[in-house]
Design an enzyme around this catalytic site. Structure first.
Site, PDB file in Angstrom:
ATOM      1  N   GLU A  94       8.159  14.775  17.551  1.00  8.61           N
ATOM      2  CA  GLU A  94       8.800  14.670  16.246  1.00  8.61           C
ATOM      3  C   GLU A  94       8.167  15.664  15.279  1.00  8.61           C
ATOM      4  O   GLU A  94       6.962  15.639  15.043  1.00  8.61           O
ATOM      5  CB  GLU A  94       8.671  13.247  15.692  1.00  8.61           C
ATOM      6  N   LYS A 133       0.854  -1.194   0.000  1.00 13.41           N
ATOM      7  CA  LYS A 133       0.000   0.000   0.000  1.00 13.41           C
ATOM      8  C   LYS A 133       0.886   1.238   0.000  1.00 13.41           C
ATOM      9  O   LYS A 133       1.563   1.539   0.981  1.00 13.41           O
ATOM     10  CB  LYS A 133      -0.928   0.041   1.206  1.00 13.41           C
ATOM     11  N   CYS A 179      12.996   9.712   9.100  1.00 14.72           N
ATOM     12  CA  CYS A 179      12.774   9.115  10.419  1.00 14.72           C
ATOM     13  C   CYS A 179      14.024   9.162  11.283  1.00 14.72           C
ATOM     14  O   CYS A 179      13.940   9.131  12.509  1.00 14.72           O
ATOM     15  CB  CYS A 179      12.283   7.675  10.270  1.00 14.72           C
ATOM     16  N   GLU A 229       8.756   0.049  11.602  1.00 12.10           N
ATOM     17  CA  GLU A 229       9.853   1.008  11.524  1.00 12.10           C
ATOM     18  C   GLU A 229       9.215   2.381  11.650  1.00 12.10           C
ATOM     19  O   GLU A 229       8.572   2.870  10.724  1.00 12.10           O
ATOM     20  CB  GLU A 229      10.600   0.838  10.190  1.00 12.10           C
TER      21      GLU A 229
END
Length: 487
Positions: free
Chosen positions: A379, A173, A282, A248
Site C-alpha cells: 500500500e 487519540k 484507505c 479499520e
C-alpha cells in the site's frame, strides 16, 4: 504560531509536554500541540469511567443522549469551514475536499442522534413455563479511539457517533501527524453540553500515549483506524485488559474495467479513486485491472487526465492535488516507485518528488503488465496507480482477489449479470459498481483480511458499542424445587 490544548474531563489542558506540528505545504512549523503521556492517559480514561458509571451521563435517557448528538451535529455544520481550514493546514488535504467532507460529517452525527433511542433489547420465548427472559443492550464501556490524520473528522465521527448513541464514554487519540481539527472539535463537544468525561480528546506518540491508552485496565473496547502493523500492536496490547477491538485498516483495492464500460465515466472514477485526497485514502483504487482490448485507449485517457490535474497549495479552492501529509510518506512513496521501476514496471507519468518546498508528489501511473512489481502488493497511501490487464472475467477476478487486503473494490461494466457474479465473488467488504468512493452514514464500511474487522456506519456500528445482558425473571409463586438440579 497557534497553540492547541487537549480536552480531559471537561477541561482544556496542556499536555505533559508539547511538540511542533508541520504544515505539509511549506515544510514549516505552524502550530504547537499538547503531548499526552501515561499520566494524561490515565486521567482521561478515569474521567471517562466516572462519567459512564457515576456522572449525569449514566442517568440520561437515550432520547436525551440523542438531543446532545443533534446539537453536536448542528455545531459541526456551523463550524465546518473553520474545521476544514484546520484540517487542510495541518494535513495538506485540499480545502475543496475537507470543506465538503466535514459538512457531510454533520449528517453522521444526525444519523446516530436519531438512532440513540432505537437501540432495542428483545424478549426471548424461553422453553420454561415459569420464566420470563429478555435481553438488554447496554454500553460496552469506556472506548479508546485511535484515529489517523487523514479524513480524521470523518473517521472519528463513524466512531464517536455510534458510541455516544449506545451510551459509551470515550478517549479519542488524534494522530500526532495532524491533530489540530480534532482538538478544535473538542470545543464543539464542550459547547454541545456533554457532561465532563464523556468525550476526552488527546494526542501524543505511540509508545508513550497510544500504548498506554490501549492497555488501560478501564478500557473495554479499542476502535482503531490505521495500518496493519500498528493494529498488530493494538491487538497484542489488548491482551492486557482483554478489550474487544474493531480495526479499520488499509487496502490495495482493485478497480476492474471491462471493455463494455463507459470509459470516460470509469476514467473519472479512477481519478477520484486514486488521485483524490492525494491518494491518502484507505479505499484508494490503487490496482487498475483493465480488459486488454481497451487497455491502450483507457491508459491514454487516464494519462491525459492525470497530467491535467492541478497541483498546488491545499488552501486554494482550485487545487486538485495537494501535498502528502508528512516527509516520511513522501520518501516512502518515492522509494517504492523506484523499486517497482527497477523490477520492470514502466513509468507512464509522474514518479518523482516535486521540486521546491512542501511534501508534494505528482499523480503517478505504473504499467505493471507481466511484472512482479512491489507496487501491486504494498500500500502506497499516495497518488500512485498500478495497472495490469486481463482477457477473461475469471482472470480479472483472480487478479482482483490476489491480495492480502479486502477493503474495497470497483467494477465497471454494462453487463448486469457479470456485475452480479463479481459482486458475490470479490473478497472485499465494499463493492462499488459503476461508481467509486461513495459513502453514507446508513451504509456499513469495513473489510476482510488485512483490512481489518468490524464495521463503521449503519446500525451495525452502534451495536458494536453495546453488550447484551440476559435477565431472568421467575414468575411462579411455588417454592423452588430440588436445588441440586439445574433449571
Amino acid at each position: 504560531m497557534q497553540r492547541f490544548q487537549q480536552y480531559i474531563d471537561g477541561e482544556f489542558l496542556d499536555g505533559e509536554a508539547r511538540f511542533p506540528s508541520i504544515d505539509p505545504a511549506t515544510g514549516k512549523v505552524w502550530a504547537e500541540m499538547p503531548e499526552a503521556r501515561e499520566a494524561d492517559v490515565d486521567r482521561a480514561v478515569s474521567a471517562a469511567d466516572r462519567a459512564l458509571y457515576e456522572g449525569p451521563w449514566s442517568k440520561m435517557t437515550a432520547t436525551q443522549r440523542g438531543r446532545l448528538l443533534y446539537k453536536l451535529a448542528d455545531l459541526v455544520a456551523a463550524n465546518a469551514q473553520t474545521l476544514a481550514e484546520l484540517e487542510t493546514r495541518d494535513t495538506g488535504k485540499i480545502i475543496r475536499e475537507t470543506s465538503a467532507q466535514i459538512a457531510y460529517v454533520a449528517d453522521y452525527y444526525r444519523y446516530y442522534a436519531g438512532m440513540a433511542d432505537k437501540i432495542e433489547g428483545s424478549y426471548l420465548p424461553i422453553d420454561k413455563a415459569d420464566m420470563d427472559v429478555w435481553l438488554r443492550r447496554e454500553p460496552i464501556g469506556v472506548v479508546a479511539m485511535v484515529v489517523p490524520w487523514n479524513s480524521q473528522l470523518f473517521l472519528s465521527a463513524v466512531k464517536i457517533g455510534p458510541a455516544l448513541a449506545a451510551g459509551c464514554t470515550m478517549v479519542v487519540k488524534a494522530s500526532e501527524d495532524g491533530p489540530a481539527p480534532l482538538l478544535e472539535f473538542a470545543r464543539l463537544a464542550h459547547e454541545a453540553g456533554f457532561p465532563p468525561g464523556v468525550v476526552n480528546i488527546i494526542t501524543g506518540f505511540g509508545a508513550s500515549c497510544g500504548a498506554a491508552l490501549g492497555r488501560h485496565p478501564k478500557v473495554a473496547h479499542v476502535a482503531f483506524t490505521g495500518g496493519p502493523e500498528t493494529a498488530r500492536h493494538i491487538v497484542r496490547n489488548s491482551a492486557e485488559n482483554l478489550a474487544s477491538t474493531s480495526l479499520e485498516l488499509g487496502g490495495k483495492s482493485p478497480f476492474i474495467v471491462f471493455a463494455d464500460a463507459d470509459l470516460e465515466s470509469a476514467a473519472n472514477a479512477q481519478v477520484a479513486g486514486i488521485f483524490a485526497a492525494t491518494g491518502q485514502s484507505c479505499v484508494a483504487g490503487s490496482r487498475l485491472i483493465v480488459e486488454r482490448s481497451v487497455k491502450d485507449e483507457f491508459m491514454a485517457l487516464l494519462q491525459q487526465k492525470a497530467e491535467a490535474i492541478r497541483i498546488g497549495p491545499p488552501l486554494d479552492m482550485a487545487t486538485e492535488v495537494g501535498p502528502l501529509a508528512t516527509k516520511r510518506q513522501q520518501d516512502n512513496i518515492a522509494a517504492l516507485v523506484e523499486k517497482s521501476v527497477a523490477c520492470g514496471a514502466r513509468l507512464v507519468t509522474g514518479g518523482r518528488k516535486a521540486d521546491g518546498k512542501g511534501y508534494y508528489f505528482p499523480p503517478t501511473i505504473l504499467d505493471c503488465d507481466n511484472v512482479a512489481s512491489p507496487s501491486l502488493v504494498d500500500e502506497f497511501f499516495g497518488p500512485v496507480l498500478s495497472v495490469v490487464s486481463f482477457e477473461t472475467e475469471a482472470e480479472a477476478l483472480r487478479l482482483a482477489n490476489d491480495t492480502r487486503y479486502g477493503l474495497a473494490s470497483g467494477v465497471f461494466t454494462q453487463n448486469l449479470t457479470r456485475a452480479h457474479r463479481l459482486m458475490k465473488s470479490l473478497r472485499a467488504g465494499i463493492v462499488w459498481v459503476n461508481t467509486y468512493r461513495a459513502v453514507s452514514p446508513i451504509a456499513p464500511f469495513g473489510g476482510f483480511g488485512l483490512s481489518g474487522h468490524g464495521r463503521e456506519g449503519g446500525m451495525a456500528a452502534a451495536l458494536d458499542y453495546t453488550r447484551t445482558k440476559t435477565i431472568w425473571l421467575r414468575t411462579s409463586d411455588d417454592p423452588i424445587p430440588d436445588p441440586f438440579v439445574m433449571r
